[in-house]
Enzyme design. Structure first.
Site, PDB file in Angstrom:
ATOM      1  N   ASN A 186      -4.285   6.363   0.878  1.00  0.00           N
ATOM      2  CA  ASN A 186      -5.754   6.562   1.807  1.00  0.00           C
ATOM      3  C   ASN A 186      -5.926   5.623   2.682  1.00  0.00           C
ATOM      4  N   LEU A 243       0.065   3.863   0.976  1.00  0.00           N
ATOM      5  CA  LEU A 243      -0.660   4.976   2.050  1.00  0.00           C
ATOM      6  C   LEU A 243      -1.185   6.198   1.541  1.00  0.00           C
ATOM      7  N   LYS A 253     -12.627   1.845 -13.816  1.00  0.00           N
ATOM      8  CA  LYS A 253     -13.478   0.533 -13.555  1.00  0.00           C
ATOM      9  C   LYS A 253     -13.627  -0.643 -14.773  1.00  0.00           C
ATOM     10  N   SER A 260     -16.948  -2.594  -9.493  1.00  0.00           N
ATOM     11  CA  SER A 260     -17.939  -1.684  -8.580  1.00  0.00           C
ATOM     12  C   SER A 260     -18.919  -1.940  -9.257  1.00  0.00           C
ATOM     13  N   TYR A 284     -14.512   7.636 -12.978  1.00  0.00           N
ATOM     14  CA  TYR A 284     -13.835   6.402 -11.331  1.00  0.00           C
ATOM     15  C   TYR A 284     -14.343   5.009 -11.990  1.00  0.00           C
ATOM     16  N   ASN A 297     -18.458  11.100   1.417  1.00  0.00           N
ATOM     17  CA  ASN A 297     -19.395  10.886   0.778  1.00  0.00           C
ATOM     18  C   ASN A 297     -20.631  10.322   0.849  1.00  0.00           C
ATOM     19  N   ASN A 298     -20.482   9.088   1.463  1.00  0.00           N
ATOM     20  CA  ASN A 298     -21.161   8.359   1.791  1.00  0.00           C
ATOM     21  C   ASN A 298     -21.697   8.496   2.761  1.00  0.00           C
ATOM     22  N   ASP A 353       4.038   1.656  -4.358  1.00  0.00           N
ATOM     23  CA  ASP A 353       3.016   1.540  -5.296  1.00  0.00           C
ATOM     24  C   ASP A 353       2.374   0.813  -6.492  1.00  0.00           C
ATOM     25  N   LYS A 380     -11.579   5.926  -5.369  1.00  0.00           N
ATOM     26  CA  LYS A 380     -12.487   5.558  -5.538  1.00  0.00           C
ATOM     27  C   LYS A 380     -13.412   6.915  -5.421  1.00  0.00           C
ATOM     28  N   ARG A 385     -28.346  14.493  -5.188  1.00  0.00           N
ATOM     29  CA  ARG A 385     -27.398  15.023  -5.493  1.00  0.00           C
ATOM     30  C   ARG A 385     -27.089  14.694  -7.312  1.00  0.00           C
ATOM     31  N   ASP A 440       1.078  -1.723   0.137  1.00  0.00           N
ATOM     32  CA  ASP A 440      -0.393  -0.283  -0.520  1.00  0.00           C
ATOM     33  C   ASP A 440       1.095   1.415   0.136  1.00  0.00           C
TER      34      ASP A 440
HETATM   35  P1  NAD Z   1      -9.498   2.586   0.673  1.00  0.00           P
HETATM   36  O1  NAD Z   1      -9.276   3.529  -0.405  1.00  0.00           O
HETATM   37  O2  NAD Z   1     -10.225   2.575   1.721  1.00  0.00           O
HETATM   38  O3  NAD Z   1      -8.369   1.571  -0.093  1.00  0.00           O
HETATM   39  C1  NAD Z   1      -7.483   0.916  -1.103  1.00  0.00           C
HETATM   40  C2  NAD Z   1      -6.111   1.577  -0.996  1.00  0.00           C
HETATM   41  O4  NAD Z   1      -5.516   1.502  -1.780  1.00  0.00           O
HETATM   42  C3  NAD Z   1      -5.888   2.612   0.417  1.00  0.00           C
HETATM   43  O5  NAD Z   1      -5.249   2.043   1.342  1.00  0.00           O
HETATM   44  C4  NAD Z   1      -5.466   3.239  -0.512  1.00  0.00           C
HETATM   45  O6  NAD Z   1      -3.889   4.052   0.160  1.00  0.00           O
HETATM   46  C5  NAD Z   1      -3.998   2.297  -1.487  1.00  0.00           C
HETATM   47  N1  NAD Z   1      -3.572   2.871  -2.629  1.00  0.00           N
HETATM   48  C6  NAD Z   1      -4.386   3.642  -3.651  1.00  0.00           C
HETATM   49  N2  NAD Z   1      -3.590   3.907  -4.840  1.00  0.00           N
HETATM   50  C7  NAD Z   1      -2.573   3.168  -4.611  1.00  0.00           C
HETATM   51  C8  NAD Z   1      -1.067   2.827  -5.174  1.00  0.00           C
HETATM   52  N3  NAD Z   1      -1.592   3.926  -6.275  1.00  0.00           N
HETATM   53  N4  NAD Z   1      -0.865   1.890  -4.955  1.00  0.00           N
HETATM   54  C9  NAD Z   1      -0.745   1.568  -3.333  1.00  0.00           C
HETATM   55  N5  NAD Z   1      -1.793   1.318  -2.517  1.00  0.00           N
HETATM   56  C10 NAD Z   1      -2.317   2.618  -2.741  1.00  0.00           C
HETATM   57  O7  NAD Z   1     -11.126   2.555  -0.593  1.00  0.00           O
HETATM   58  P2  NAD Z   1     -12.005   0.736  -0.540  1.00  0.00           P
HETATM   59  O8  NAD Z   1     -12.660   1.366   0.352  1.00  0.00           O
HETATM   60  O9  NAD Z   1     -11.453  -0.122   0.336  1.00  0.00           O
HETATM   61  O10 NAD Z   1     -11.868   0.343  -1.795  1.00  0.00           O
HETATM   62  C11 NAD Z   1     -10.954  -0.784  -2.186  1.00  0.00           C
HETATM   63  C12 NAD Z   1     -10.970  -0.794  -3.587  1.00  0.00           C
HETATM   64  O11 NAD Z   1     -12.636  -1.221  -4.111  1.00  0.00           O
HETATM   65  C13 NAD Z   1     -10.982   0.187  -4.291  1.00  0.00           C
HETATM   66  O12 NAD Z   1     -10.418  -0.516  -6.201  1.00  0.00           O
HETATM   67  C14 NAD Z   1     -12.654   0.657  -4.806  1.00  0.00           C
HETATM   68  O13 NAD Z   1     -12.427   1.322  -5.994  1.00  0.00           O
HETATM   69  C15 NAD Z   1     -13.476  -0.818  -4.888  1.00  0.00           C
HETATM   70  N6  NAD Z   1     -14.442   0.187  -4.270  1.00  0.00           N
HETATM   71  C16 NAD Z   1     -15.390   0.506  -3.140  1.00  0.00           C
HETATM   72  C17 NAD Z   1     -16.619   0.472  -3.107  1.00  0.00           C
HETATM   73  C18 NAD Z   1     -16.768   0.943  -1.584  1.00  0.00           C
HETATM   74  O14 NAD Z   1     -17.639   1.772  -1.822  1.00  0.00           O
HETATM   75  N7  NAD Z   1     -16.075   0.977  -0.663  1.00  0.00           N
HETATM   76  C19 NAD Z   1     -17.175   0.050  -3.699  1.00  0.00           C
HETATM   77  C20 NAD Z   1     -16.795  -0.537  -4.902  1.00  0.00           C
HETATM   78  C21 NAD Z   1     -15.104  -0.717  -5.229  1.00  0.00           C
HETATM   79  N1  UFG Z   2     -27.121  10.123   0.506  1.00  0.00           N
HETATM   80  C1  UFG Z   2     -27.832  11.332   1.934  1.00  0.00           C
HETATM   81  N2  UFG Z   2     -26.932  11.953   2.064  1.00  0.00           N
HETATM   82  C2  UFG Z   2     -25.475  11.861   2.296  1.00  0.00           C
HETATM   83  C3  UFG Z   2     -24.822  10.195   1.803  1.00  0.00           C
HETATM   84  C4  UFG Z   2     -25.182   9.882   0.781  1.00  0.00           C
HETATM   85  O1  UFG Z   2     -29.057  11.202   2.031  1.00  0.00           O
HETATM   86  O2  UFG Z   2     -24.644  12.318   2.935  1.00  0.00           O
HETATM   87  C5  UFG Z   2     -28.010   9.399  -0.214  1.00  0.00           C
HETATM   88  C6  UFG Z   2     -28.339   8.904  -1.721  1.00  0.00           C
HETATM   89  O3  UFG Z   2     -28.529  10.474  -2.248  1.00  0.00           O
HETATM   90  C7  UFG Z   2     -27.820   8.019  -1.759  1.00  0.00           C
HETATM   91  C8  UFG Z   2     -27.515   6.691  -0.507  1.00  0.00           C
HETATM   92  O4  UFG Z   2     -28.157   8.032   0.341  1.00  0.00           O
HETATM   93  O5  UFG Z   2     -29.368   7.562  -2.258  1.00  0.00           O
HETATM   94  C9  UFG Z   2     -26.429   6.419  -0.896  1.00  0.00           C
HETATM   95  O6  UFG Z   2     -25.210   6.877  -1.607  1.00  0.00           O
HETATM   96  P1  UFG Z   2     -24.076   6.634  -1.049  1.00  0.00           P
HETATM   97  O7  UFG Z   2     -22.905   7.755  -0.897  1.00  0.00           O
HETATM   98  O8  UFG Z   2     -23.374   6.209   0.117  1.00  0.00           O
HETATM   99  O9  UFG Z   2     -23.380   5.488  -2.247  1.00  0.00           O
HETATM  100  P2  UFG Z   2     -23.478   4.898  -3.630  1.00  0.00           P
HETATM  101  O10 UFG Z   2     -24.780   4.531  -3.918  1.00  0.00           O
HETATM  102  O11 UFG Z   2     -24.095   6.449  -4.214  1.00  0.00           O
HETATM  103  O12 UFG Z   2     -22.138   5.226  -4.181  1.00  0.00           O
HETATM  104  C10 UFG Z   2     -21.505   3.562  -4.036  1.00  0.00           C
HETATM  105  C11 UFG Z   2     -20.112   4.337  -3.520  1.00  0.00           C
HETATM  106  C12 UFG Z   2     -19.832   4.464  -5.386  1.00  0.00           C
HETATM  107  C13 UFG Z   2     -20.151   3.741  -5.790  1.00  0.00           C
HETATM  108  C14 UFG Z   2     -21.371   3.313  -6.013  1.00  0.00           C
HETATM  109  C15 UFG Z   2     -22.099   1.635  -6.460  1.00  0.00           C
HETATM  110  O13 UFG Z   2     -19.884   5.744  -3.303  1.00  0.00           O
HETATM  111  O14 UFG Z   2     -17.880   5.140  -5.033  1.00  0.00           O
HETATM  112  O15 UFG Z   2     -22.149   3.029  -5.211  1.00  0.00           O
HETATM  113  O16 UFG Z   2     -21.188   0.870  -6.057  1.00  0.00           O
HETATM  114  F1  UFG Z   2     -19.649   3.287  -7.606  1.00  0.00           F
END
Ligand code: NAD
Ligand code: UFG
Length: 337
Positions: free
Chosen positions: A35, A33, A152, A124, A148, A197-198, A58, A84, A292, A31
């Site tokens: 994020n 680091l 993928k 995703s 983004y 954001n989530n 990296d 992400k 949004r 990693d």
């Molecule tokens: P995260 O940001 O917590 O973890 C990703 C890790 O990758 C971090 O620790 C970061 O430091 C490391 N990283 C990023 N770029 C790098 C690089 N170039 N080299 C080495 N390390 C690097 O994210 P997460 O939520 O654990 O997501 C993991 C994977 O799953 C991501 O690819 C993300 O796109 C995918 N994903 C996540 C979600 C979600 O909602 N969390 C949904 C769908 C897909």
């Molecule tokens: N929402 C709110 N207020 C907030 C945040 C979210 O009302 O402050 C609502 C959104 O409008 C949505 C629901 O909560 O209806 C879920 O939103 P998230 O942002 O938690 O999740 P999304 O489904 O929009 O997106 C997530 C990830 C994306 C990924 C997608 C599908 O953020 O990266 O799921 O896997 F692409």
């Protein structure tokens, strides 16, 4: 097996590290680091009794990757490393293509050179774009709406082409729906660097008092209560899905598969708000604000393929997801409760 987790100190990778180690595998984490915090490693050690091997680096550093694969006698790679944030990807597309697509290519080149050809990729549900029907199965057309999401889909195409080029590759792209929750110890969980954001990370910090109120992005969708519906999946179920994926790959049947990881059930924003109030015994103040940009009404998975091929189904309830989320934030917050 000896398994390399790129991005393994992040939210999902760290939970997968726990489940893989507990299943008897030897985990190496790489990693950069960007994020995550390096302290995750000591938290993993507390859960597991010893720390996984960690290399700070990296995925775009192909030379480093080759030495990690060789020295660690790596047999399979799970690729979590990536950026992400959907909004940021719109502002900084080159950074996203460079890190995500560039990173995957360097890693795959290193794997090819080292003859490591078993690969699990974090894709995703965002690749589907606006749903044309529900629940979304893997045959649903893809149309990602952000850079983004495009990264993928590009990586999935690269993986398909690679598998077609050489029978020795065994690849699964897992399309995650909405991972939430945390390990039941409360020692690891999701830790966004910026304002989240989530939904669940945001609600959790309304509960802690860090934020005054949640903005609900629209209550005029065609859903049960007008708020957005999503397929939330416990991160530990998701992690177990990776062990199932590895077991499936080890049968060496298909060369390339795409599999949804979700629960198949959808819950609305208001349902989450109400349940979070119950599990935390705290008031979640909210206001209804405008929709949004880019949001959709409902999104949930058809999860039959994961059950049929890998024998895996998510088993934890929404209650457990939010309870574990609350344990994680309440144990790790700096603000007084
Ligand atoms: P995260 O940001 O917590 O973890 C990703 C890790 O990758 C971090 O620790 C970061 O430091 C490391 N990283 C990023 N770029 C790098 C690089 N170039 N080299 C080495 N390390 C690097 O994210 P997460 O939520 O654990 O997501 C993991 C994977 O799953 C991501 O690819 C993300 O796109 C995918 N994903 C996540 C979600 C979600 O909602 N969390 C949904 C769908 C897909
Ligand atoms: N929402 C709110 N207020 C907030 C945040 C979210 O009302 O402050 C609502 C959104 O409008 C949505 C629901 O909560 O209806 C879920 O939103 P998230 O942002 O938690 O999740 P999304 O489904 O929009 O997106 C997530 C990830 C994306 C990924 C997608 C599908 O953020 O990266 O799921 O896997 F692409």
């Amino acid at each position: 097996m000896n398994i390399l987790l790129t991005g393994g100190l992040g939210y999902i990778g760290s939970h997968v590290a726990v489940v893989l180690t507990e299943a008897g595998h030897r985990v190496t984490i790489l990693d950069n680091l960007c994020n995550c915090k390096v302290e995750v490693l000591s938290h993993l050690a507390k859960i597991l009794g010893s720390s996984p091997i960690f290399i700070q680096g990296d995925v775009r550093d192909q030379v480093l990757l080759e030495s990690v694969l060789k020295d660690g006698k790596i047999e399979a790679v799970m690729h979590f490393a990536g950026l992400k944030a959907v909004g940021e990807s719109v502002q900084k597309p080159l950074m996203y293509y460079n890190n995500n697509v560039g990173g995957a290519i360097s890693l795959l080149k290193a794997m090819k050179i080292c003859q490591v050809k078993t690969f699990v990729f974090s894709s995703s549900a965002t690749v589907y774009g606006v749903p044309k029907y529900l629940p979304i199965d893997e045959e649903h057309p893809t149309c990602p709406e952000s850079p983004y999401g495009q990264t993928k889909l590009h990586i999935e195409s690269i993986l398909r082409d690679l598998a077609n080029s050489d029978d020795a590759w065994n690849i699964i792209a897992l399309r995650y729906f909405n991972p939430v929750g945390a390990h039941e110890s409360g020692l690891i969980g999701e830790e966004p660097n910026d304002i989240p954001n989530n939904l669940v990370p945001y609600i959790s910090h309304v509960a802690t008092g860090k934020f005054d109120k949640l903005k609900i992005f629209g209550n005029d969708y065609k859903t049960l209560d007008g708020t957005g519906v999503r397929d939330y999946i416990h991160v530990m179920d998701l992690a177990e899905g990776h062990v199932a994926a590895l077991n499936y790959l080890n049968k060496k049947l298909p060369k390339f598969s795409i599999i949804n990881l979700g629960t198949g059930a959808g819950y609305s924003v208001l349902e989450l708000v109400n349940l979070y109030e119950k599990v935390s015994s705290r008031k979640i103040t909210y206001e209804i604000s405008g929709r949004r940009a880019g949001d959709i009404a409902s999104c949930f998975a058809n999860v039959d393929k994961a059950a049929f091929l890998m024998g895996w189904r998510a088993r934890r309830s929404l209650h457990e997801m939010l309870e574990d989320s609350w344990r994680w934030v309440s144990q790790n917050m700096t603000i007084e409760l």
